[in-house]
Design a protein around this motif. Structure first.
Motif, short mmCIF file in Angstrom:
data_model
loop_
_atom_site.label_atom_id
_atom_site.label_comp_id
_atom_site.label_asym_id
_atom_site.label_seq_id
_atom_site.Cartn_x
_atom_site.Cartn_y
_atom_site.Cartn_z
N ARG A 126 0.82 -1.22 0.00
CA ARG A 126 0.00 0.00 0.00
C ARG A 126 0.86 1.27 0.00
O ARG A 126 0.34 2.36 0.17
CB ARG A 126 -0.91 0.02 1.23
CG ARG A 126 -1.78 -1.21 1.47
CD ARG A 126 -3.03 -1.22 0.61
NE ARG A 126 -2.81 -1.75 -0.71
CZ ARG A 126 -2.74 -3.06 -0.99
NH1 ARG A 126 -2.84 -3.97 -0.05
NH2 ARG A 126 -2.57 -3.46 -2.23
N GLY A 127 2.17 1.11 -0.12
CA GLY A 127 3.06 2.27 -0.18
C GLY A 127 3.44 2.82 1.18
O GLY A 127 3.96 3.94 1.28
N ARG A 128 3.20 2.04 2.24
CA ARG A 128 3.58 2.46 3.59
C ARG A 128 4.88 1.79 3.99
O ARG A 128 5.20 0.69 3.53
CB ARG A 128 2.49 2.12 4.60
CG ARG A 128 1.32 3.12 4.64
CD ARG A 128 0.54 3.18 3.36
NE ARG A 128 -0.57 4.15 3.40
CZ ARG A 128 -1.24 4.54 2.34
NH1 ARG A 128 -0.92 4.09 1.12
NH2 ARG A 128 -2.23 5.42 2.45
N SER A 129 5.64 2.42 4.86
CA SER A 129 6.87 1.83 5.37
C SER A 129 6.54 0.84 6.49
O SER A 129 5.50 0.94 7.13
CB SER A 129 7.81 2.91 5.90
OG SER A 129 8.14 3.83 4.88
N VAL A 130 7.45 -0.09 6.71
CA VAL A 130 7.28 -1.08 7.78
C VAL A 130 8.45 -0.96 8.74
O VAL A 130 9.61 -1.00 8.33
CB VAL A 130 7.19 -2.51 7.22
CG1 VAL A 130 7.11 -3.53 8.35
CG2 VAL A 130 5.98 -2.65 6.30
N ILE A 131 8.13 -0.81 10.02
CA ILE A 131 9.13 -0.81 11.08
C ILE A 131 8.94 -2.11 11.85
O ILE A 131 7.82 -2.43 12.26
CB ILE A 131 8.95 0.39 12.03
CG1 ILE A 131 9.07 1.70 11.24
CG2 ILE A 131 9.98 0.35 13.15
CD1 ILE A 131 8.73 2.92 12.08
N ASP A 132 10.02 -2.86 12.08
CA ASP A 132 9.84 -4.22 12.57
C ASP A 132 10.81 -4.62 13.69
O ASP A 132 11.63 -5.53 13.52
CB ASP A 132 9.94 -5.21 11.42
CG ASP A 132 11.23 -5.04 10.60
OD1 ASP A 132 11.98 -4.08 10.85
OD2 ASP A 132 11.47 -5.89 9.73
N PRO A 133 10.72 -3.99 14.86
CA PRO A 133 11.52 -4.47 16.00
C PRO A 133 11.04 -5.86 16.40
O PRO A 133 9.87 -6.05 16.72
CB PRO A 133 11.22 -3.44 17.09
CG PRO A 133 9.87 -2.89 16.74
CD PRO A 133 9.82 -2.88 15.24
N PRO A 134 11.90 -6.86 16.36
CA PRO A 134 11.43 -8.23 16.55
C PRO A 134 11.16 -8.59 18.00
O PRO A 134 11.70 -7.98 18.93
CB PRO A 134 12.58 -9.07 15.99
CG PRO A 134 13.79 -8.22 16.22
CD PRO A 134 13.33 -6.79 16.03
N LEU A 135 10.31 -9.59 18.17
CA LEU A 135 10.20 -10.25 19.45
C LEU A 135 11.53 -10.95 19.76
O LEU A 135 12.29 -11.29 18.86
CB LEU A 135 9.07 -11.28 19.43
CG LEU A 135 7.66 -10.73 19.20
CD1 LEU A 135 6.67 -11.88 19.02
CD2 LEU A 135 7.21 -9.83 20.35
N VAL A 136 11.78 -11.20 21.04
CA VAL A 136 13.05 -11.80 21.46
C VAL A 136 12.79 -13.22 21.93
O VAL A 136 11.95 -13.45 22.81
CB VAL A 136 13.69 -10.96 22.58
CG1 VAL A 136 14.99 -11.62 23.05
CG2 VAL A 136 13.94 -9.53 22.11
N LYS A 137 13.51 -14.16 21.36
CA LYS A 137 13.36 -15.55 21.77
C LYS A 137 14.09 -15.78 23.08
O LYS A 137 15.29 -15.50 23.20
CB LYS A 137 13.92 -16.48 20.69
CG LYS A 137 13.46 -17.93 20.83
CD LYS A 137 13.89 -18.75 19.62
CE LYS A 137 13.23 -20.12 19.62
NZ LYS A 137 13.37 -20.88 20.87
N LYS A 138 13.37 -16.25 24.07
CA LYS A 138 13.94 -16.55 25.38
C LYS A 138 13.50 -17.93 25.80
O LYS A 138 12.33 -18.17 26.09
CB LYS A 138 13.50 -15.52 26.41
CG LYS A 138 14.08 -14.13 26.19
CD LYS A 138 13.78 -13.21 27.35
CE LYS A 138 14.44 -11.84 27.16
NZ LYS A 138 14.14 -10.91 28.26
#
Length: 384
Positions: A126-138
């Motif tokens: 849709r022409g929007r940017s994606v910011i993707d701070p990931p979940l952390v595997k613990k």
């Protein structure tokens, strides 16, 4: 009523995407639909609606809205007025409409990978940017890195897409986690789109909390999406709903959907009403069967596929499996498809943290699951 979840319903040669994509020799444990027959009250209601023989434009009936309102009140103590419930033909459709309405081109949508692929691909489409701070595997599960989450937000971040229960990692987020996410979004002026489509598919000991129930301020900055589609295996009937409390957001939504979002399928509304009104017995037995299949999967991994590690599951029927220590050369999705004739979902679809993982759908008869897992184990034994 007797429900037989061991029954193998033949889906080959039907209109099933799940069973047709990879051919008749492959066992499909990928896309999130079940291989179980839907609840008998749903099937009966559909027969009655078809017997009416007229299929003009339809919409939400008063009974449907009241059943939804009663359900939200009973399960979550959530008192939702009638006007806040808006029908939508699918959660993904609703999310895409929201991306266009509430974020301008080049503005940003925040997601938490590894996460459902549409959350990553669709904003970009849709022409929007994606910011993707990931979940952390613990250990055997995943946690939120709140510092990374807040640090990723910029002055162009307009939307956060929450996936709860989370697909694919199986988390049901705790109240304190949801409160902190909500506080950050409120402080930074970020609208919350909450995909809660798996909220009915909880394993014992877990409780779903809609983020919009955390207070009026949060509710006013949240659009919640729910549906009976995953719960009762009705995905092809295209009936979901959004809860939009804020009048301005709701007005923008209704205006923006005109001519773009179609009416909900009349048979979908019939099925959704019957499922919510009369499907609880089926759902309880389905969850018990899914819990049994989860145990079968865990035991099989332990005994015959010990180099694969499954994340702890709190909800959904979608297992997130780590293949990074398995010795599989290359992509594990491709390996199990080509060498085991089992179709899973490729972890790469889910963004950061997905490489070396597969997602496995165990909402199928135990016989099907056992055969698929045996094929996977045999492929691994031939490899080594």
């Amino acid at each position: 009523m007797i429900y037989d979840f061991d029954e193998v319903v033949e889906r080959k040669g039907t209109d099933s995407i799940k069973w047709s994509r990879y051919g008749g020799e492959v066992l499909p444990l990928w896309v999130a639909d079940m291989d179980f027959a839907s609840p008998e009250p749903v099937v009966r209601a559909l027969h009655e609606r078809v017997d009416h023989r007229v299929f003009g434009y339809g919409g939400a009936t008063e009974e449907f809205v009241e059943v939804v309102r009663e359900r939200l009140k009973r399960l979550y103590g959530w008192d939702v007025p009638e006007e806040e419930i808006v029908l939508v033909p699918g959660v993904v459709t609703g999310l895409n409409l929201a991306f266009m309405l509430f974020a301008e081109p080049e503005e940003a949508v925040l997601v938490q990978p590894p996460v459902y692929s549409h959350f990553i691909a669709d904003p970009a489409n849709r022409g929007r940017s994606v910011i993707d701070p990931p979940l952390v595997k613990k250990g055997g599960t995943y946690e939120i890195d709140f510092d990374a989450f807040e640090g990723a937000i910029t002055d162009r971040t307009r939307i956060f897409v929450l996936c709860n229960p989370h697909n694919p990692v199986g988390r049901v987020f705790r109240k304190d986690e949801l409160e902190r996410l909500a506080d950050i979004c409120l402080e930074r002026g970020v609208l919350i789109l909450s995909d809660e489509i798996h909220c009915d598919l909880l394993f014992p000991g877990n409780r779903h909390i809609p983020i919009a129930t955390l207070g009026d301020e949060v509710a006013d900055r949240t659009i919640t999406f729910m549906s009976p589609s995953k719960t009762f295996n009705l995905a092809g009937l295209k009936c979901s709903f959004a809860v939009i409390r804020d009048p301005a957001l709701r007005k923008a939504w209704l205006k923006g959907s005109e001519g773009l979002i179609p009416h909900v399928n009349v048979l979908g509304v019939t099925a959704a009403l019957a499922a919510y009104r009369d499907g609880e017995e089926w759902l309880n037995r389905c969850i018990a069967y899914l819990e049994r299949n989860k145990g079968l999967l865990e035991g099989f991994l332990r005994d015959r596929l010990p180099s694969l590690a499954m994340s702890r599951m709190e909800a959904t029927y979608l297992a997130w499996i780590d293949c990074r220590d398995s010795g599989i050369p290359g992509n594990p999705f491709r390996f199990f498809l080509e060498k085991g004739r089992v179709a899973l979902n490729d972890g790469l679809e889910y963004g950061k943290g997905g490489e070396g993982f597969v997602r496995l759908n165990f909402a199928c008869p135990g016989k099907t699951l056992t055969e698929a897992l045996t094929r996977m184990a045999d492929a691994m034994e031939r490899l080594h």
